[in-house]
Design an enzyme around this catalytic site. Structure first.
Site, PDB file in Angstrom:
ATOM      1  N   ARG A 285       0.826  -1.216   0.000  1.00 10.59           N
ATOM      2  CA  ARG A 285       0.000   0.000   0.000  1.00 10.59           C
ATOM      3  C   ARG A 285       0.859   1.265   0.000  1.00 10.59           C
ATOM      4  NH1 ARG A 285      -3.909  -0.011  -2.277  1.00 10.59           N
ATOM      5  NH2 ARG A 285      -4.731   1.853  -1.263  1.00 10.59           N
TER       6      ARG A 285
ATOM      7  N   CYS B  76       1.631   7.294  10.326  1.00  8.61           N
ATOM      8  CA  CYS B  76       0.624   8.198   9.772  1.00  8.61           C
ATOM      9  C   CYS B  76      -0.086   8.953  10.893  1.00  8.61           C
ATOM     10  CB  CYS B  76      -0.380   7.423   8.926  1.00  8.61           C
ATOM     11  SG  CYS B  76      -1.161   6.021   9.771  1.00  8.61           S
TER      12      CYS B  76
END
Length: 332
Positions: free
Chosen positions: A11, A149
């Site tokens: 990803r 993140c």
């Protein structure tokens, strides 16, 4: 800009390549032992979350070709065996999620890489968050981490609040989209049993080191933050709920004004601000690390507030990986 290699075409690896294309950065090599070049083309072209790649992508003579630019493809399991130098790759993005310590990530240097950026938190590599602590970077650092993140969402907002109102203590909750480590149906999951429950069926309480990691990038906040996560059945976009006790009293409007000032000024492009009635899908493919949304937050009194900030946990983060490399290159 210096040439980039990507280890791990999952990803984050694929979205780092998309971000590089958008930002004019040069990716010259990709390594993944589990995906051949034709499968890379397919996975890069079609994305269930972010949509079809808007440029051109093909396989030619063993190369991955994106918008006419040839990218060398390796299929090595051991990072020490990847000949990055042969492709001209100088900055390597370590995005497998496996080689996250300085020792393990340093093996890329054997193949000719000059620097390694780990796209995950690291136990011992220096961690950097764009807009927060890049000034701590030194050219003698060979391996660095772009943190997580969630840390990238939390830290810019925490910096603004602490700089202006002094943070006494913080509890954070991230309502986090599913990730590749979760199970589609119930299955075994080592020590953390409920992490193995079906991701599409459940809200799953989980641990996160994101809040504590903020103490590493903002030393003044070390020991003042901790947090947890709820994994929820959405494919992408997460939201941080920051419950803060302030040292300096401030109205909610004063807090909003300072965050907006930062979003329009020194943190432009990293910290966003919206007054709209938004929901999570409104932030799909958003390139900010963090988007503050004042309508969702509340204030109990002038020293106790709940602040809400959204983030595309895939694409916003991937953009920061490229931004970090650009900054490193400017200093090296």
């Amino acid at each position: 800009m210096s040439k980039i290699g990507i280890n791990g075409f999952g990803r984050i690896g694929r979205l780092v390549l998309r971000a590089a294309v958008d930002k004019g950065a040069s990716v010259v090599a990709v390594n993944d032992p589990f995906i051949d070049v034709n499968y890379m083309v397919y996975l890069f072209k079609f994305d269930s979350t972010h949509g079809r790649f808007k440029g051109t992508v093909s396989a030619e003579g063993g190369f991955l070709v994106v918008n006419g630019q040839k990218i060398t493809v390796f299929s090595e399991r051991d990072p020490a065996n990847i000949n990055w130098a042969s492709a001209g790759a100088e900055y390597v993005v370590e995005s497998t999620g496996v080689f996250t310590t300085t020792e393990k990530a340093s093996t890329h240097l054997k193949g000719g890489a000059k620097k390694v950026v780990i796209s995950a938190p690291s136990a011992d590599a220096p961690m950097f968050v764009c807009g927060v602590n890049l000034d701590a970077y030194s050219p003698d650092m060979k391996v660095v981490s772009n943190a997580s993140c969630t840390t990238n969402c939390l830290a810019p907002l925490a910096k603004v609040i602490n700089d202006n109102f002094e943070i006494v203590e913080v509890l954070m909750t991230t309502v986090h989209a599913t990730t590749a480590t979760q199970k589609t149906v119930d299955g075994p999951s080592g020590k953390l049993w409920r992490d193995g429950r079906g991701a599409c069926q459940n809200i799953i309480p989980a641990s996160t080191g994101a809040a504590k990691a903020v103490g590493k990038v903002i030393p003044a906040l070390n020991g003042k933050l901790t947090g947890m996560a709820f994994r929820v059945p959405t494919p992408n976009v997460s939201v941080v709920d920051l419950t803060v006790r302030l040292g300096k009293g401030a109205s909610y409007d004063e807090i909003k004004a300072k965050v907006q000032e930062a979003a329009n000024g020194p943190l432009k492009g990293i910290l966003g601000y919206t007054d709209e009635e938004v929901v999570s899908t409104d932030f799909l493919s958003d390139t900010h690390s963090s988007v503050f949304e004042p309508k969702a937050g509340i204030s109990l009194n002038d020293k106790f507030v709940k602040l809400i900030s959204w983030y595309d946990n895939e694409f916003g983060y991937s953009n920061r990986v490229i931004d970090l490399i650009k900054y490193m290159q400017s200093k090296d």
